[in-house]
Design an enzyme around this catalytic site. Structure first.
Site, short mmCIF file in Angstrom:
data_model
loop_
_atom_site.label_atom_id
_atom_site.label_comp_id
_atom_site.label_asym_id
_atom_site.label_seq_id
_atom_site.Cartn_x
_atom_site.Cartn_y
_atom_site.Cartn_z
N GLU A 1 3.27 -5.74 8.75
CA GLU A 1 1.94 -5.58 7.91
C GLU A 1 1.49 -6.67 7.33
OE1 GLU A 1 2.32 -0.54 7.12
OE2 GLU A 1 2.88 -1.92 5.22
N HIS B 1 9.83 -4.11 4.23
CA HIS B 1 10.25 -2.74 4.32
C HIS B 1 10.55 -2.36 5.60
CE1 HIS B 1 5.73 -2.31 4.65
NE2 HIS B 1 5.90 -0.84 4.93
N HIS C 1 -2.52 4.52 9.85
CA HIS C 1 -0.91 4.83 10.30
C HIS C 1 -1.11 6.24 10.99
CE1 HIS C 1 -0.40 2.67 6.43
NE2 HIS C 1 0.96 2.19 6.83
N HIS D 1 1.02 -1.14 0.16
CA HIS D 1 -0.08 -0.06 0.02
C HIS D 1 0.82 1.37 -0.29
CE1 HIS D 1 -0.22 -0.30 4.83
NE2 HIS D 1 1.12 0.68 4.26
C1 DHB Z 1 6.18 3.47 2.97
C2 DHB Z 1 5.60 2.31 3.19
C3 DHB Z 1 4.52 2.24 4.01
O1 DHB Z 1 4.09 1.03 4.26
C4 DHB Z 1 3.91 3.26 4.70
O2 DHB Z 1 2.87 3.12 5.55
C5 DHB Z 1 4.60 4.48 4.89
C6 DHB Z 1 5.82 4.43 3.79
C7 DHB Z 1 7.41 3.57 2.10
O3 DHB Z 1 7.87 2.88 1.49
O4 DHB Z 1 7.98 4.77 1.85
FE FE Z 2 2.35 1.24 5.73
#
Ligand code: DHB
Ligand code: FE
Length: 284
Positions: free
Chosen positions: A240, A193, A59, A12
């Protein structure tokens, strides 16, 4: 009776939303990301649901450290796109399905899951980016959406096992709703991530793909992955991914039915700080 016809899984990344909103999808950096969703946009048109049950995480937009529901179901008639710092995304408001959402709340709470019922809530990129990826830029989203927010931001977060069991309870709830509705369940967020600390920028292609293999063919094994493995292998925000297990747990094979058909699989790095993963599974 209502039934779950398919599950959709997608990352997302907020920058994906910005790339769409600013008309950058064909730029060299973004083109390989969006090309992975060409099939999916057509598939959505060919497999139009009556309702999407969309599992995502907030978030710190609708919720904050003041109030941290582990699982929250949106029962409102509509949900506005949130202002995440640069104004709300120019996307349609989300129309809910209060009747089905209330029924699911009743059924799932009676199956011993503690849901928070949310009658008013704005929805952030966790929900709007998956809709944009799958539906493009319509004047209105193609059907009502029930937002289902999972806390994967502030510890303690729910385990994969609990998310998988919750998916099974949601399936029972949908199947006991007294209207012939075609319901899709979407699991969103991930893949690997990490946005903070010394390991910021972590991506783990090999682990992500092995986890996708497991989610498709052996979801019980994917559900057994402990929380610490996500953090070590997929980064702090890789957690997540437990939300995908809610959608997977709602598929027919988990309740003894036939294995789902893998309609589409896509994986791409990079997209902002995130590995993008995407699956479509159809109940047979
Ligand atoms: C990013 C990824 C995420 O899941 C998020 O909530 C905020 C930023 C990113 O890759 O920058
Ligand atoms: Fe996220």
């Amino acid at each position: 009776m209502a039934k779950i016809t398919a599950s959709v899984y997608t990352s997302h990344v907020p920058a994906i939303g910005t790339a769409i909103d600013l008309g950058k999808t064909q730029e060299p950096y973004w083109q390989p990301v969006f090309q992975g969703y060409d099939f999916s946009k057509q598939w959505m048109k060919d497999n139009q649901p009556d309702v999407i049950f969309l599992v995502y995480n907030d978030h710190a937009t609708a919720f904050s450290l003041d109030l941290i529901p582990t699982f929250a179901i949106g029962t409102a008639a509509e949900f506005q796109p949130a202002d995440e710092g640069w104004g709300p995304r120019p996307v349609p408001k989300v129309i809910g399905h209060p009747e089905l959402a209330s029924h699911i709340a009743q059924s799932v709470i009676q199956q011993d899951f503690d849901l928070t019922i949310v009658n008013k809530m704005d929805v952030d990129h966790g929900l709007t980016v998956p809709l944009s990826l799958m539906c493009g830029q319509p004047q209105a989203w193609p059907c009502p959406v029930i937002p289902f927010a999972v806390n994967v931001v502030q510890y303690p977060v729910p385990s994969g096992q609990r998310c998988f069991a919750l998916g099974q309870a949601i399936r029972k709830a949908v199947e006991s709703f007294d209207q012939d509705l075609n319901v899709q369940i979407w699991g969103t967020g991930g893949m690997s991530h990490q946005l903070q600390g010394p390991r910021a920028g972590l991506i783990n292609r090999e682990w992500d793909n092995a986890w996708l293999d497991k989610l498709i063919a052996d979801p019980k094994a994917a559900a057994a992955v402990p929380h610490i493995d996500y953090v070590r292998e997929a980064g702090s925000e890789g957690i997540e991914l437990v939300m995908w297990l809610i959608a997977r747990g709602a598929m027919a094979d988990v309740a003894g039915g036939p294995a789902p058909k893998l309609a589409h699989r896509f994986y791409h790095v990079p997209a902002s700080n995130t590995a993008v993963g995407h699956l479509i599974l159809e109940n047979q």
